[in-house]
Design a protein around this motif. Structure first.
Motif, mmCIF file in Angstrom:
data_model
loop_
_atom_site.group_PDB
_atom_site.id
_atom_site.type_symbol
_atom_site.label_atom_id
_atom_site.label_comp_id
_atom_site.label_asym_id
_atom_site.label_seq_id
_atom_site.Cartn_x
_atom_site.Cartn_y
_atom_site.Cartn_z
ATOM 1 N N UNK A 1 -13.578 17.521 7.909
ATOM 2 C CA UNK A 1 -12.564 16.489 7.621
ATOM 3 C C UNK A 1 -13.252 15.123 7.566
ATOM 4 N N UNK B 1 -1.248 13.528 15.561
ATOM 5 C CA UNK B 1 -0.436 14.646 15.072
ATOM 6 C C UNK B 1 -0.706 15.929 15.831
ATOM 7 N N UNK B 2 -1.892 16.044 16.428
ATOM 8 C CA UNK B 2 -2.269 17.283 17.099
ATOM 9 C C UNK B 2 -2.347 17.056 18.608
ATOM 10 N N UNK C 1 -11.127 5.470 8.828
ATOM 11 C CA UNK C 1 -11.624 4.336 8.051
ATOM 12 C C UNK C 1 -10.794 3.085 8.322
ATOM 13 N N UNK D 1 0.448 9.984 4.763
ATOM 14 C CA UNK D 1 1.423 11.079 4.844
ATOM 15 C C UNK D 1 2.110 11.083 6.196
ATOM 16 N N UNK E 1 -2.846 19.647 8.265
ATOM 17 C CA UNK E 1 -4.253 19.562 7.850
ATOM 18 C C UNK E 1 -4.426 18.442 6.825
ATOM 19 N N UNK F 1 -5.446 17.721 -0.838
ATOM 20 C CA UNK F 1 -5.227 18.913 -1.667
ATOM 21 C C UNK F 1 -6.233 19.997 -1.281
ATOM 22 N N UNK G 1 -7.662 20.337 1.609
ATOM 23 C CA UNK G 1 -7.426 20.807 2.984
ATOM 24 C C UNK G 1 -6.215 21.723 3.090
ATOM 25 N N UNK H 1 -10.141 25.180 1.682
ATOM 26 C CA UNK H 1 -9.417 24.810 2.898
ATOM 27 C C UNK H 1 -9.903 25.628 4.095
ATOM 28 N N UNK I 1 -12.263 12.306 6.640
ATOM 29 C CA UNK I 1 -11.434 11.146 6.976
ATOM 30 C C UNK I 1 -11.451 10.843 8.469
ATOM 31 N N UNK I 2 -11.765 11.836 9.303
ATOM 32 C CA UNK I 2 -11.848 11.601 10.756
ATOM 33 C C UNK I 2 -13.322 11.524 11.089
ATOM 34 N N UNK J 1 -2.697 15.712 6.614
ATOM 35 C CA UNK J 1 -2.583 14.401 7.264
ATOM 36 C C UNK J 1 -3.902 14.010 7.914
ATOM 37 N N UNK J 2 -4.570 14.985 8.523
ATOM 38 C CA UNK J 2 -5.856 14.649 9.136
ATOM 39 C C UNK J 2 -6.908 14.380 8.064
ATOM 40 N N UNK J 3 -6.720 14.960 6.860
ATOM 41 C CA UNK J 3 -7.717 14.791 5.798
ATOM 42 C C UNK J 3 -7.534 13.490 5.018
ATOM 43 N N UNK J 4 -6.363 12.870 5.121
ATOM 44 C CA UNK J 4 -6.082 11.679 4.305
ATOM 45 C C UNK J 4 -6.784 10.450 4.890
ATOM 46 N N UNK J 5 -7.679 9.803 4.132
ATOM 47 C CA UNK J 5 -8.372 8.629 4.663
ATOM 48 C C UNK J 5 -7.454 7.428 4.820
ATOM 49 N N UNK J 6 -6.266 7.483 4.223
ATOM 50 C CA UNK J 6 -5.359 6.338 4.236
ATOM 51 C C UNK J 6 -4.158 6.537 5.167
ATOM 52 N N UNK J 7 -4.095 7.678 5.828
ATOM 53 C CA UNK J 7 -2.951 7.988 6.706
ATOM 54 C C UNK J 7 -1.631 7.764 5.969
ATOM 55 N N UNK K 1 0.832 -1.212 0.000
ATOM 56 C CA UNK K 1 0.000 0.000 0.000
ATOM 57 C C UNK K 1 0.865 1.260 0.000
ATOM 58 N N UNK L 1 3.544 -0.612 8.848
ATOM 59 C CA UNK L 1 3.890 0.815 8.766
ATOM 60 C C UNK L 1 3.982 1.372 10.185
ATOM 61 N N UNK M 1 -11.127 1.545 1.071
ATOM 62 C CA UNK M 1 -12.063 2.546 1.612
ATOM 63 C C UNK M 1 -12.737 3.391 0.532
ATOM 64 N N UNK N 1 -3.448 7.886 14.361
ATOM 65 C CA UNK N 1 -3.007 9.258 14.112
ATOM 66 C C UNK N 1 -2.928 10.040 15.436
ATOM 67 N N UNK O 1 -15.661 4.151 0.457
ATOM 68 C CA UNK O 1 -16.669 4.977 1.139
ATOM 69 C C UNK O 1 -16.136 6.352 1.524
ATOM 70 N N UNK O 2 -14.811 6.534 1.425
ATOM 71 C CA UNK O 2 -14.244 7.849 1.768
ATOM 72 C C UNK O 2 -14.585 8.889 0.701
#
Lengths: 179, 316
Positions: free
Chosen positions: B173, B21-22, B312, A106, A96, A68, A70, B97, B175-176, A98-104, A57, B10, A166, B19, A168-169
């Protein structure tokens, strides 16, 4: 139709040797303790009725990339061929994306900017395959242009059942897994 | 359902196993930003209704808010991993954004609060300003007076934008899974108004100001209760991803701190204290505002932490 790069991972061939991970780290000088691609080994069922799936992956280079959208500075952007890239000189490390990525997919480098898989765009621009694809000993990984109906990736996706991670994301990912 | 065993190869720092990060910086920024938004909304709305600030605390509230927002931006700066590139926020405006919107809204907060504050000063403070800074201060005070109504409306608008933005920064967001709710914007605004009122109630106000602020505090807390309910019901009645996210607050890892610190200590107890003080005709204590402040910070800290752990990848 414009170029749309994609990767196809044949989960029936992957032996989880992690050569793709090492090739990426060497090619892109990834800092120790970090990775742009990784292996997921998934076992389902109860003995003796077990099924196993190995997946190499990475960033899914989404067509509807939430990272992009975010990004407040434009550091995360879509380059030619739909590849999502990060410009380090524009990145504030706000995370921002990293929090937006559904696949983590980054991470923050020790230098402070966010990094991720680039499909080895520097190699692709020279007509080469990404490092992970070129090193794969079982030919699990395939890279090519989805907009070209004769490309390997297009032919594989026409001829074999596949899935994406995913869906569904809503991010519309471009890394496909043959099942 | 089949048992599944996943070996995940990973281990990126800040990302795995979940996660993270914050840390404290973002909840601190959201708390201070929300409080400043609340101060802007409260002070502007009260004066637009015809009540000029009387006590020194009310008069200096906009200037205090300038300090609080600077502290918040300091926390935000500490969170940046690439600090020397912070100026990049102001070389672009990215409409998609929320963080870009926030960066520009924060720039509007400073002039709005400064002009609003100048116009709310009494004759003593104005005299001191004019003696200290000369004709320039006189000119600025004149401008603040001449455009008082538009300035107050602008302050109100910027305050609402700032308060809603602190929630939508998380709420937009997808993804969260825990954050992905439109209710977070108004919820954080209501919480910001409530914490701003609580801060003012800890300062020496006139009786009229105290009575009015306490009423507004209760109204904001009641709105917060309703919005918190909408937020939780929205998650719990959704599909698998939303229900899984709601579990963190309804039986999972963050249930105890959320219900104890946010709901019981930060909302139910101050509301009960306010009701008891009003019913028994007793003077208000400082306990209720203190609890509101604790609840306001806890809300943001818990939502930020729990949201990072809802993705997810962690769905059953």
């Amino acid at each position: 139709m414009s170029t749309r790069y994609a990767m196809v991972v044949d989960t029936r061939l992957c032996v989880a040797c992690k050569a793709c991970v090492l090739a990426c780290k060497a090619e892109n000088a990834i800092p120790e303790g970090y990775c742009r691609d990784w292996l997921v080994e998934e076992v389902r069922g109860e003995y003796p009725n077990l099924t196993a799936e190995n997946r190499s992956e990475r960033c899914n280079q989404c067509s509807n990339a939430p990272c992009v959208s975010a990004c407040p500075t434009g550091a995360s952007h879509v380059a030619d061929g739909g590849i999502v890239l990060v410009t380090p000189d524009k990145c504030t490390g706000c995370k921002a994306c990293m929090s937006a990525c559904p696949y983590d997919a980054r991470y923050v480098t020790p230098d402070g900017y966010v990094d991720k898989c680039t499909f080895c765009i520097h190699r692709v621009q020279r007509g080469q395959e990404p490092a992970c694809v070129s090193i794969c000993p079982t030919r699990t990984l395939h890279f090519g242009d989805l907009s070209d109906p004769d490309s390997t990736v297009s032919r594989l996706l026409r001829s074999r059942p596949y899935k994406v991670n995913h869906p569904e994301s809503g991010a519309d990912p471009n890394v496909y897994f043959l099942v | 359902m089949q048992p599944v065993e996943i070996d995940f190869g990973r281990h990126n720092p800040g990302v795995d196993p979940q996660l993270h990060i914050w840390g404290w910086e973002i909840p601190a920024y959201l708390f201070l930003g929300g409080m400043v938004a609340g101060l802007m909304v409260l002070t502007a709305a009260v004066e637009l209704r015809g009540d000029r600030p009387r006590s020194w605390a009310m008069q200096l509230a906009p200037f205090g808010a300038l300090g609080l927002i600077s502290l918040g931006m300091g926390a935000l700066f500490l969170d940046l991993a690439h600090k020397l590139y912070v100026w990049r926020f102001y070389l672009a405006f990215r409409p998609a954004s929320p963080m870009s919107w926030g960066a520009w809204i924060l720039l509007l907060v400073y002039p709005a609060l400064a002009i609003q504050g100048l116009g709310g000063l009494d004759a003593t403070a104005r005299g001191w300003l004019t003696r200290t800074f000369g004709a320039r201060a006189g000119w600025a005070l004149g401008q603040a007076d001449e455009h008082r109504t538009p300035v107050l409306w602008a302050t109100l608008a910027v305050g609402v934008s700032l308060g809603v933005y602190t929630g939508l920064l998380l709420g937009t967001v997808p993804a969260r899974l825990l954050w992905n709710s439109a209710a977070l914007g108004p919820l954080f605004l209501a919480s910001g108004v409530s914490t701003a009122a609580a801060l003012l109630l800890l300062l020496p106000l006139t009786d009229d100001e105290r009575h009015r602020t306490a009423k507004l505090d209760v109204a904001a807390m009641l709105a917060e209760v309703v919005l918190l309910g909408i937020f939780l019901v929205g998650l719990a009645s959704g599909g698998t991803p939303q229900r899984s996210a709601a579990h963190a607050l309804l039986g999972g890892e963050y249930t105890a701190p959320f219900w104890a610190l946010v709901v019981l200590l930060g909302l139910a107890t101050p509301l009960a204290l306010n009701a008891a003080e009003s019913w028994l005709r007793r003077p208000a204590t400082r306990l209720a505002p203190l609890l509101v402040l604790i609840g306001g910070y806890s809300l943001r800290a818990i939502v930020v932490a729990a949201g990072q752990h809802s993705s997810f990848a962690l769905l059953p």
